[in-house]
Design an enzyme around this catalytic site. Sequence first.
Site, PDB file in Angstrom:
ATOM      1  N   TRP A   1      32.268  14.152  70.503  1.00  0.00           N
ATOM      2  CA  TRP A   1      33.343  14.762  69.684  1.00  0.00           C
ATOM      3  C   TRP A   1      33.365  13.724  68.421  1.00  0.00           C
ATOM      4  CZ3 TRP A   1      33.899  19.657  70.284  1.00  0.00           C
ATOM      5  CH2 TRP A   1      33.946  20.222  71.296  1.00  0.00           C
TER       6      TRP A   1
ATOM      7  N   ASP B   1      41.548  11.387  67.297  1.00  0.00           N
ATOM      8  CA  ASP B   1      41.504  12.546  68.124  1.00  0.00           C
ATOM      9  C   ASP B   1      41.969  12.286  69.671  1.00  0.00           C
ATOM     10  OD1 ASP B   1      40.916  14.714  69.514  1.00  0.00           O
ATOM     11  OD2 ASP B   1      38.878  14.886  68.823  1.00  0.00           O
TER      12      ASP B   1
ATOM     13  N   LYS C   1      43.628  21.580  76.038  1.00  0.00           N
ATOM     14  CA  LYS C   1      43.218  20.635  77.045  1.00  0.00           C
ATOM     15  C   LYS C   1      44.625  20.313  78.099  1.00  0.00           C
ATOM     16  CE  LYS C   1      39.256  20.647  75.224  1.00  0.00           C
ATOM     17  NZ  LYS C   1      38.537  20.008  74.337  1.00  0.00           N
TER      18      LYS C   1
HETATM   19  C1  LIG Z   1      37.686  20.130  73.289  1.00  0.00           C
HETATM   20  C2  LIG Z   1      37.909  19.038  72.215  1.00  0.00           C
HETATM   21  C3  LIG Z   1      37.621  19.078  70.824  1.00  0.00           C
HETATM   22  C4  LIG Z   1      37.359  20.581  70.091  1.00  0.00           C
HETATM   23  O1  LIG Z   1      38.461  21.201  70.314  1.00  0.00           O
HETATM   24  P1  LIG Z   1      38.244  22.711  69.570  1.00  0.00           P
HETATM   25  O2  LIG Z   1      39.638  23.093  69.640  1.00  0.00           O
HETATM   26  O3  LIG Z   1      37.321  23.770  70.396  1.00  0.00           O
HETATM   27  O4  LIG Z   1      37.561  22.483  68.300  1.00  0.00           O
HETATM   28  C5  LIG Z   1      37.554  17.896  69.794  1.00  0.00           C
HETATM   29  N1  LIG Z   1      37.813  16.725  70.556  1.00  0.00           N
HETATM   30  C6  LIG Z   1      37.903  16.519  71.758  1.00  0.00           C
HETATM   31  C7  LIG Z   1      38.335  15.067  72.313  1.00  0.00           C
HETATM   32  C8  LIG Z   1      37.902  17.619  72.796  1.00  0.00           C
HETATM   33  O5  LIG Z   1      38.353  17.410  73.908  1.00  0.00           O
END
Ligand SMILES: *Cc1c(COP(=O)(O)O)cnc(C)c1O
Length: 359
Positions: A100, A170, A194
């Site tokens: 990511w 993030d 998540k």
């Molecule tokens: C799942 C995830 C993403 C991507 O999320 P989307 O909503 O599918 O764009 C980005 N960063 C992390 C840390 C993730 O776990």
Amino acid sequence: MRVYNFSAGPAMLPEEVLREAADEMLDYRGTGMSVMEMSHRSKAYAEIIETAEADLRSLLGIPDNYRVLFLQGGASQQFAMIPMNLMKNRVADYIITGQWAKKAHAEAKLYGEANAIASSADKTFSYIPDCSDLPISANADYVYICENNTIYGTKFHELPNTKGKPLVADVSSCFLSEPMDVTRYGVVYGGVQKNIGPAGVVIVIIRDDLVTEDVLPGTPTMLRYKIHADNGSLYNTPPAYGIYICGKVFKWLKARGGLPAMKEYNEKKAAILYDYLDASKLFRGTVEKKDRSLMNVPFVTGSDELDAKFVREATAAGLVNLKGHRTVGGMRASIYNAMPTEGVCELVRFMEKFEAENA
Ligand SMILES: *Cc1c(COP(=O)(O)O)cnc(C)c1O
């Protein structure tokens, strides 16, 4: 029958929240309609989104000089939105601790000089690099991390020393799993699927001084933080139903004692699995102990065949989505807030049995 769903995301939500949403599906509190059918300009909806923001603010202790935005496009949209809004000097520093962060870094390169100032790629992202004294660029607009690495199962337990530059994080896969000091960040953001709600909503917490008109030329209106901040996340139709579910999860977290209580709960829950992994002769965790995530736990047997057999038999036993990410192999158990302790105990009992049968 509900299964124990160890998916990395979309992931389990609290059963109480799902039941409450089901109860309100046809008639939300006397309005005669579902939240899905409701104007986002209505009084009922204003209360939903305002309460959600207030509850999130109280859970995280978000200071008044930070804005809370409920946006669309998932976490991935933020990979572009961050440089478009923040790269005034067209320079940013990225710490690469997994897929990511790598994707966010690649996206930022479309807009300016995005430097990879540290990386754990040398050991398949199985650790967090020492970030106490990194070569932060003198004119960096921000320093970027992925705080919890969903795929590799590592977490920054200490934030990097950004030498005065705003930290952008993030937190998709550790959002609301434990308290955090928002004042240490310029921007905190996470896709909610998540740990908080249905896919499609991304929450951005951003310090006031970073919300400006001064964005890169060509930045679309919909990708400007300021337009959403000025309009209370109602510039256009928001992901209204998703935000409503997030609001219910915030209430659920408050009722459970807030984030200090969740941290304690998550630590105890994860320890059940990690303690077993550390003692097992068949299974082993793939991450350096000091950098382990409380949310995502990757593990392997060392044999691809046994791994596949394990995933197959676990699925049949109602322990689903344990297959590891395609880039890592093996298994991964994602044990977010809504995974009950009993689910982890079941998993460990199943692993003990599997170990005995396959010794
Ligand atoms: C799942 C995830 C993403 C991507 O999320 P989307 O909503 O599918 O764009 C980005 N960063 C992390 C840390 C993730 O776990």
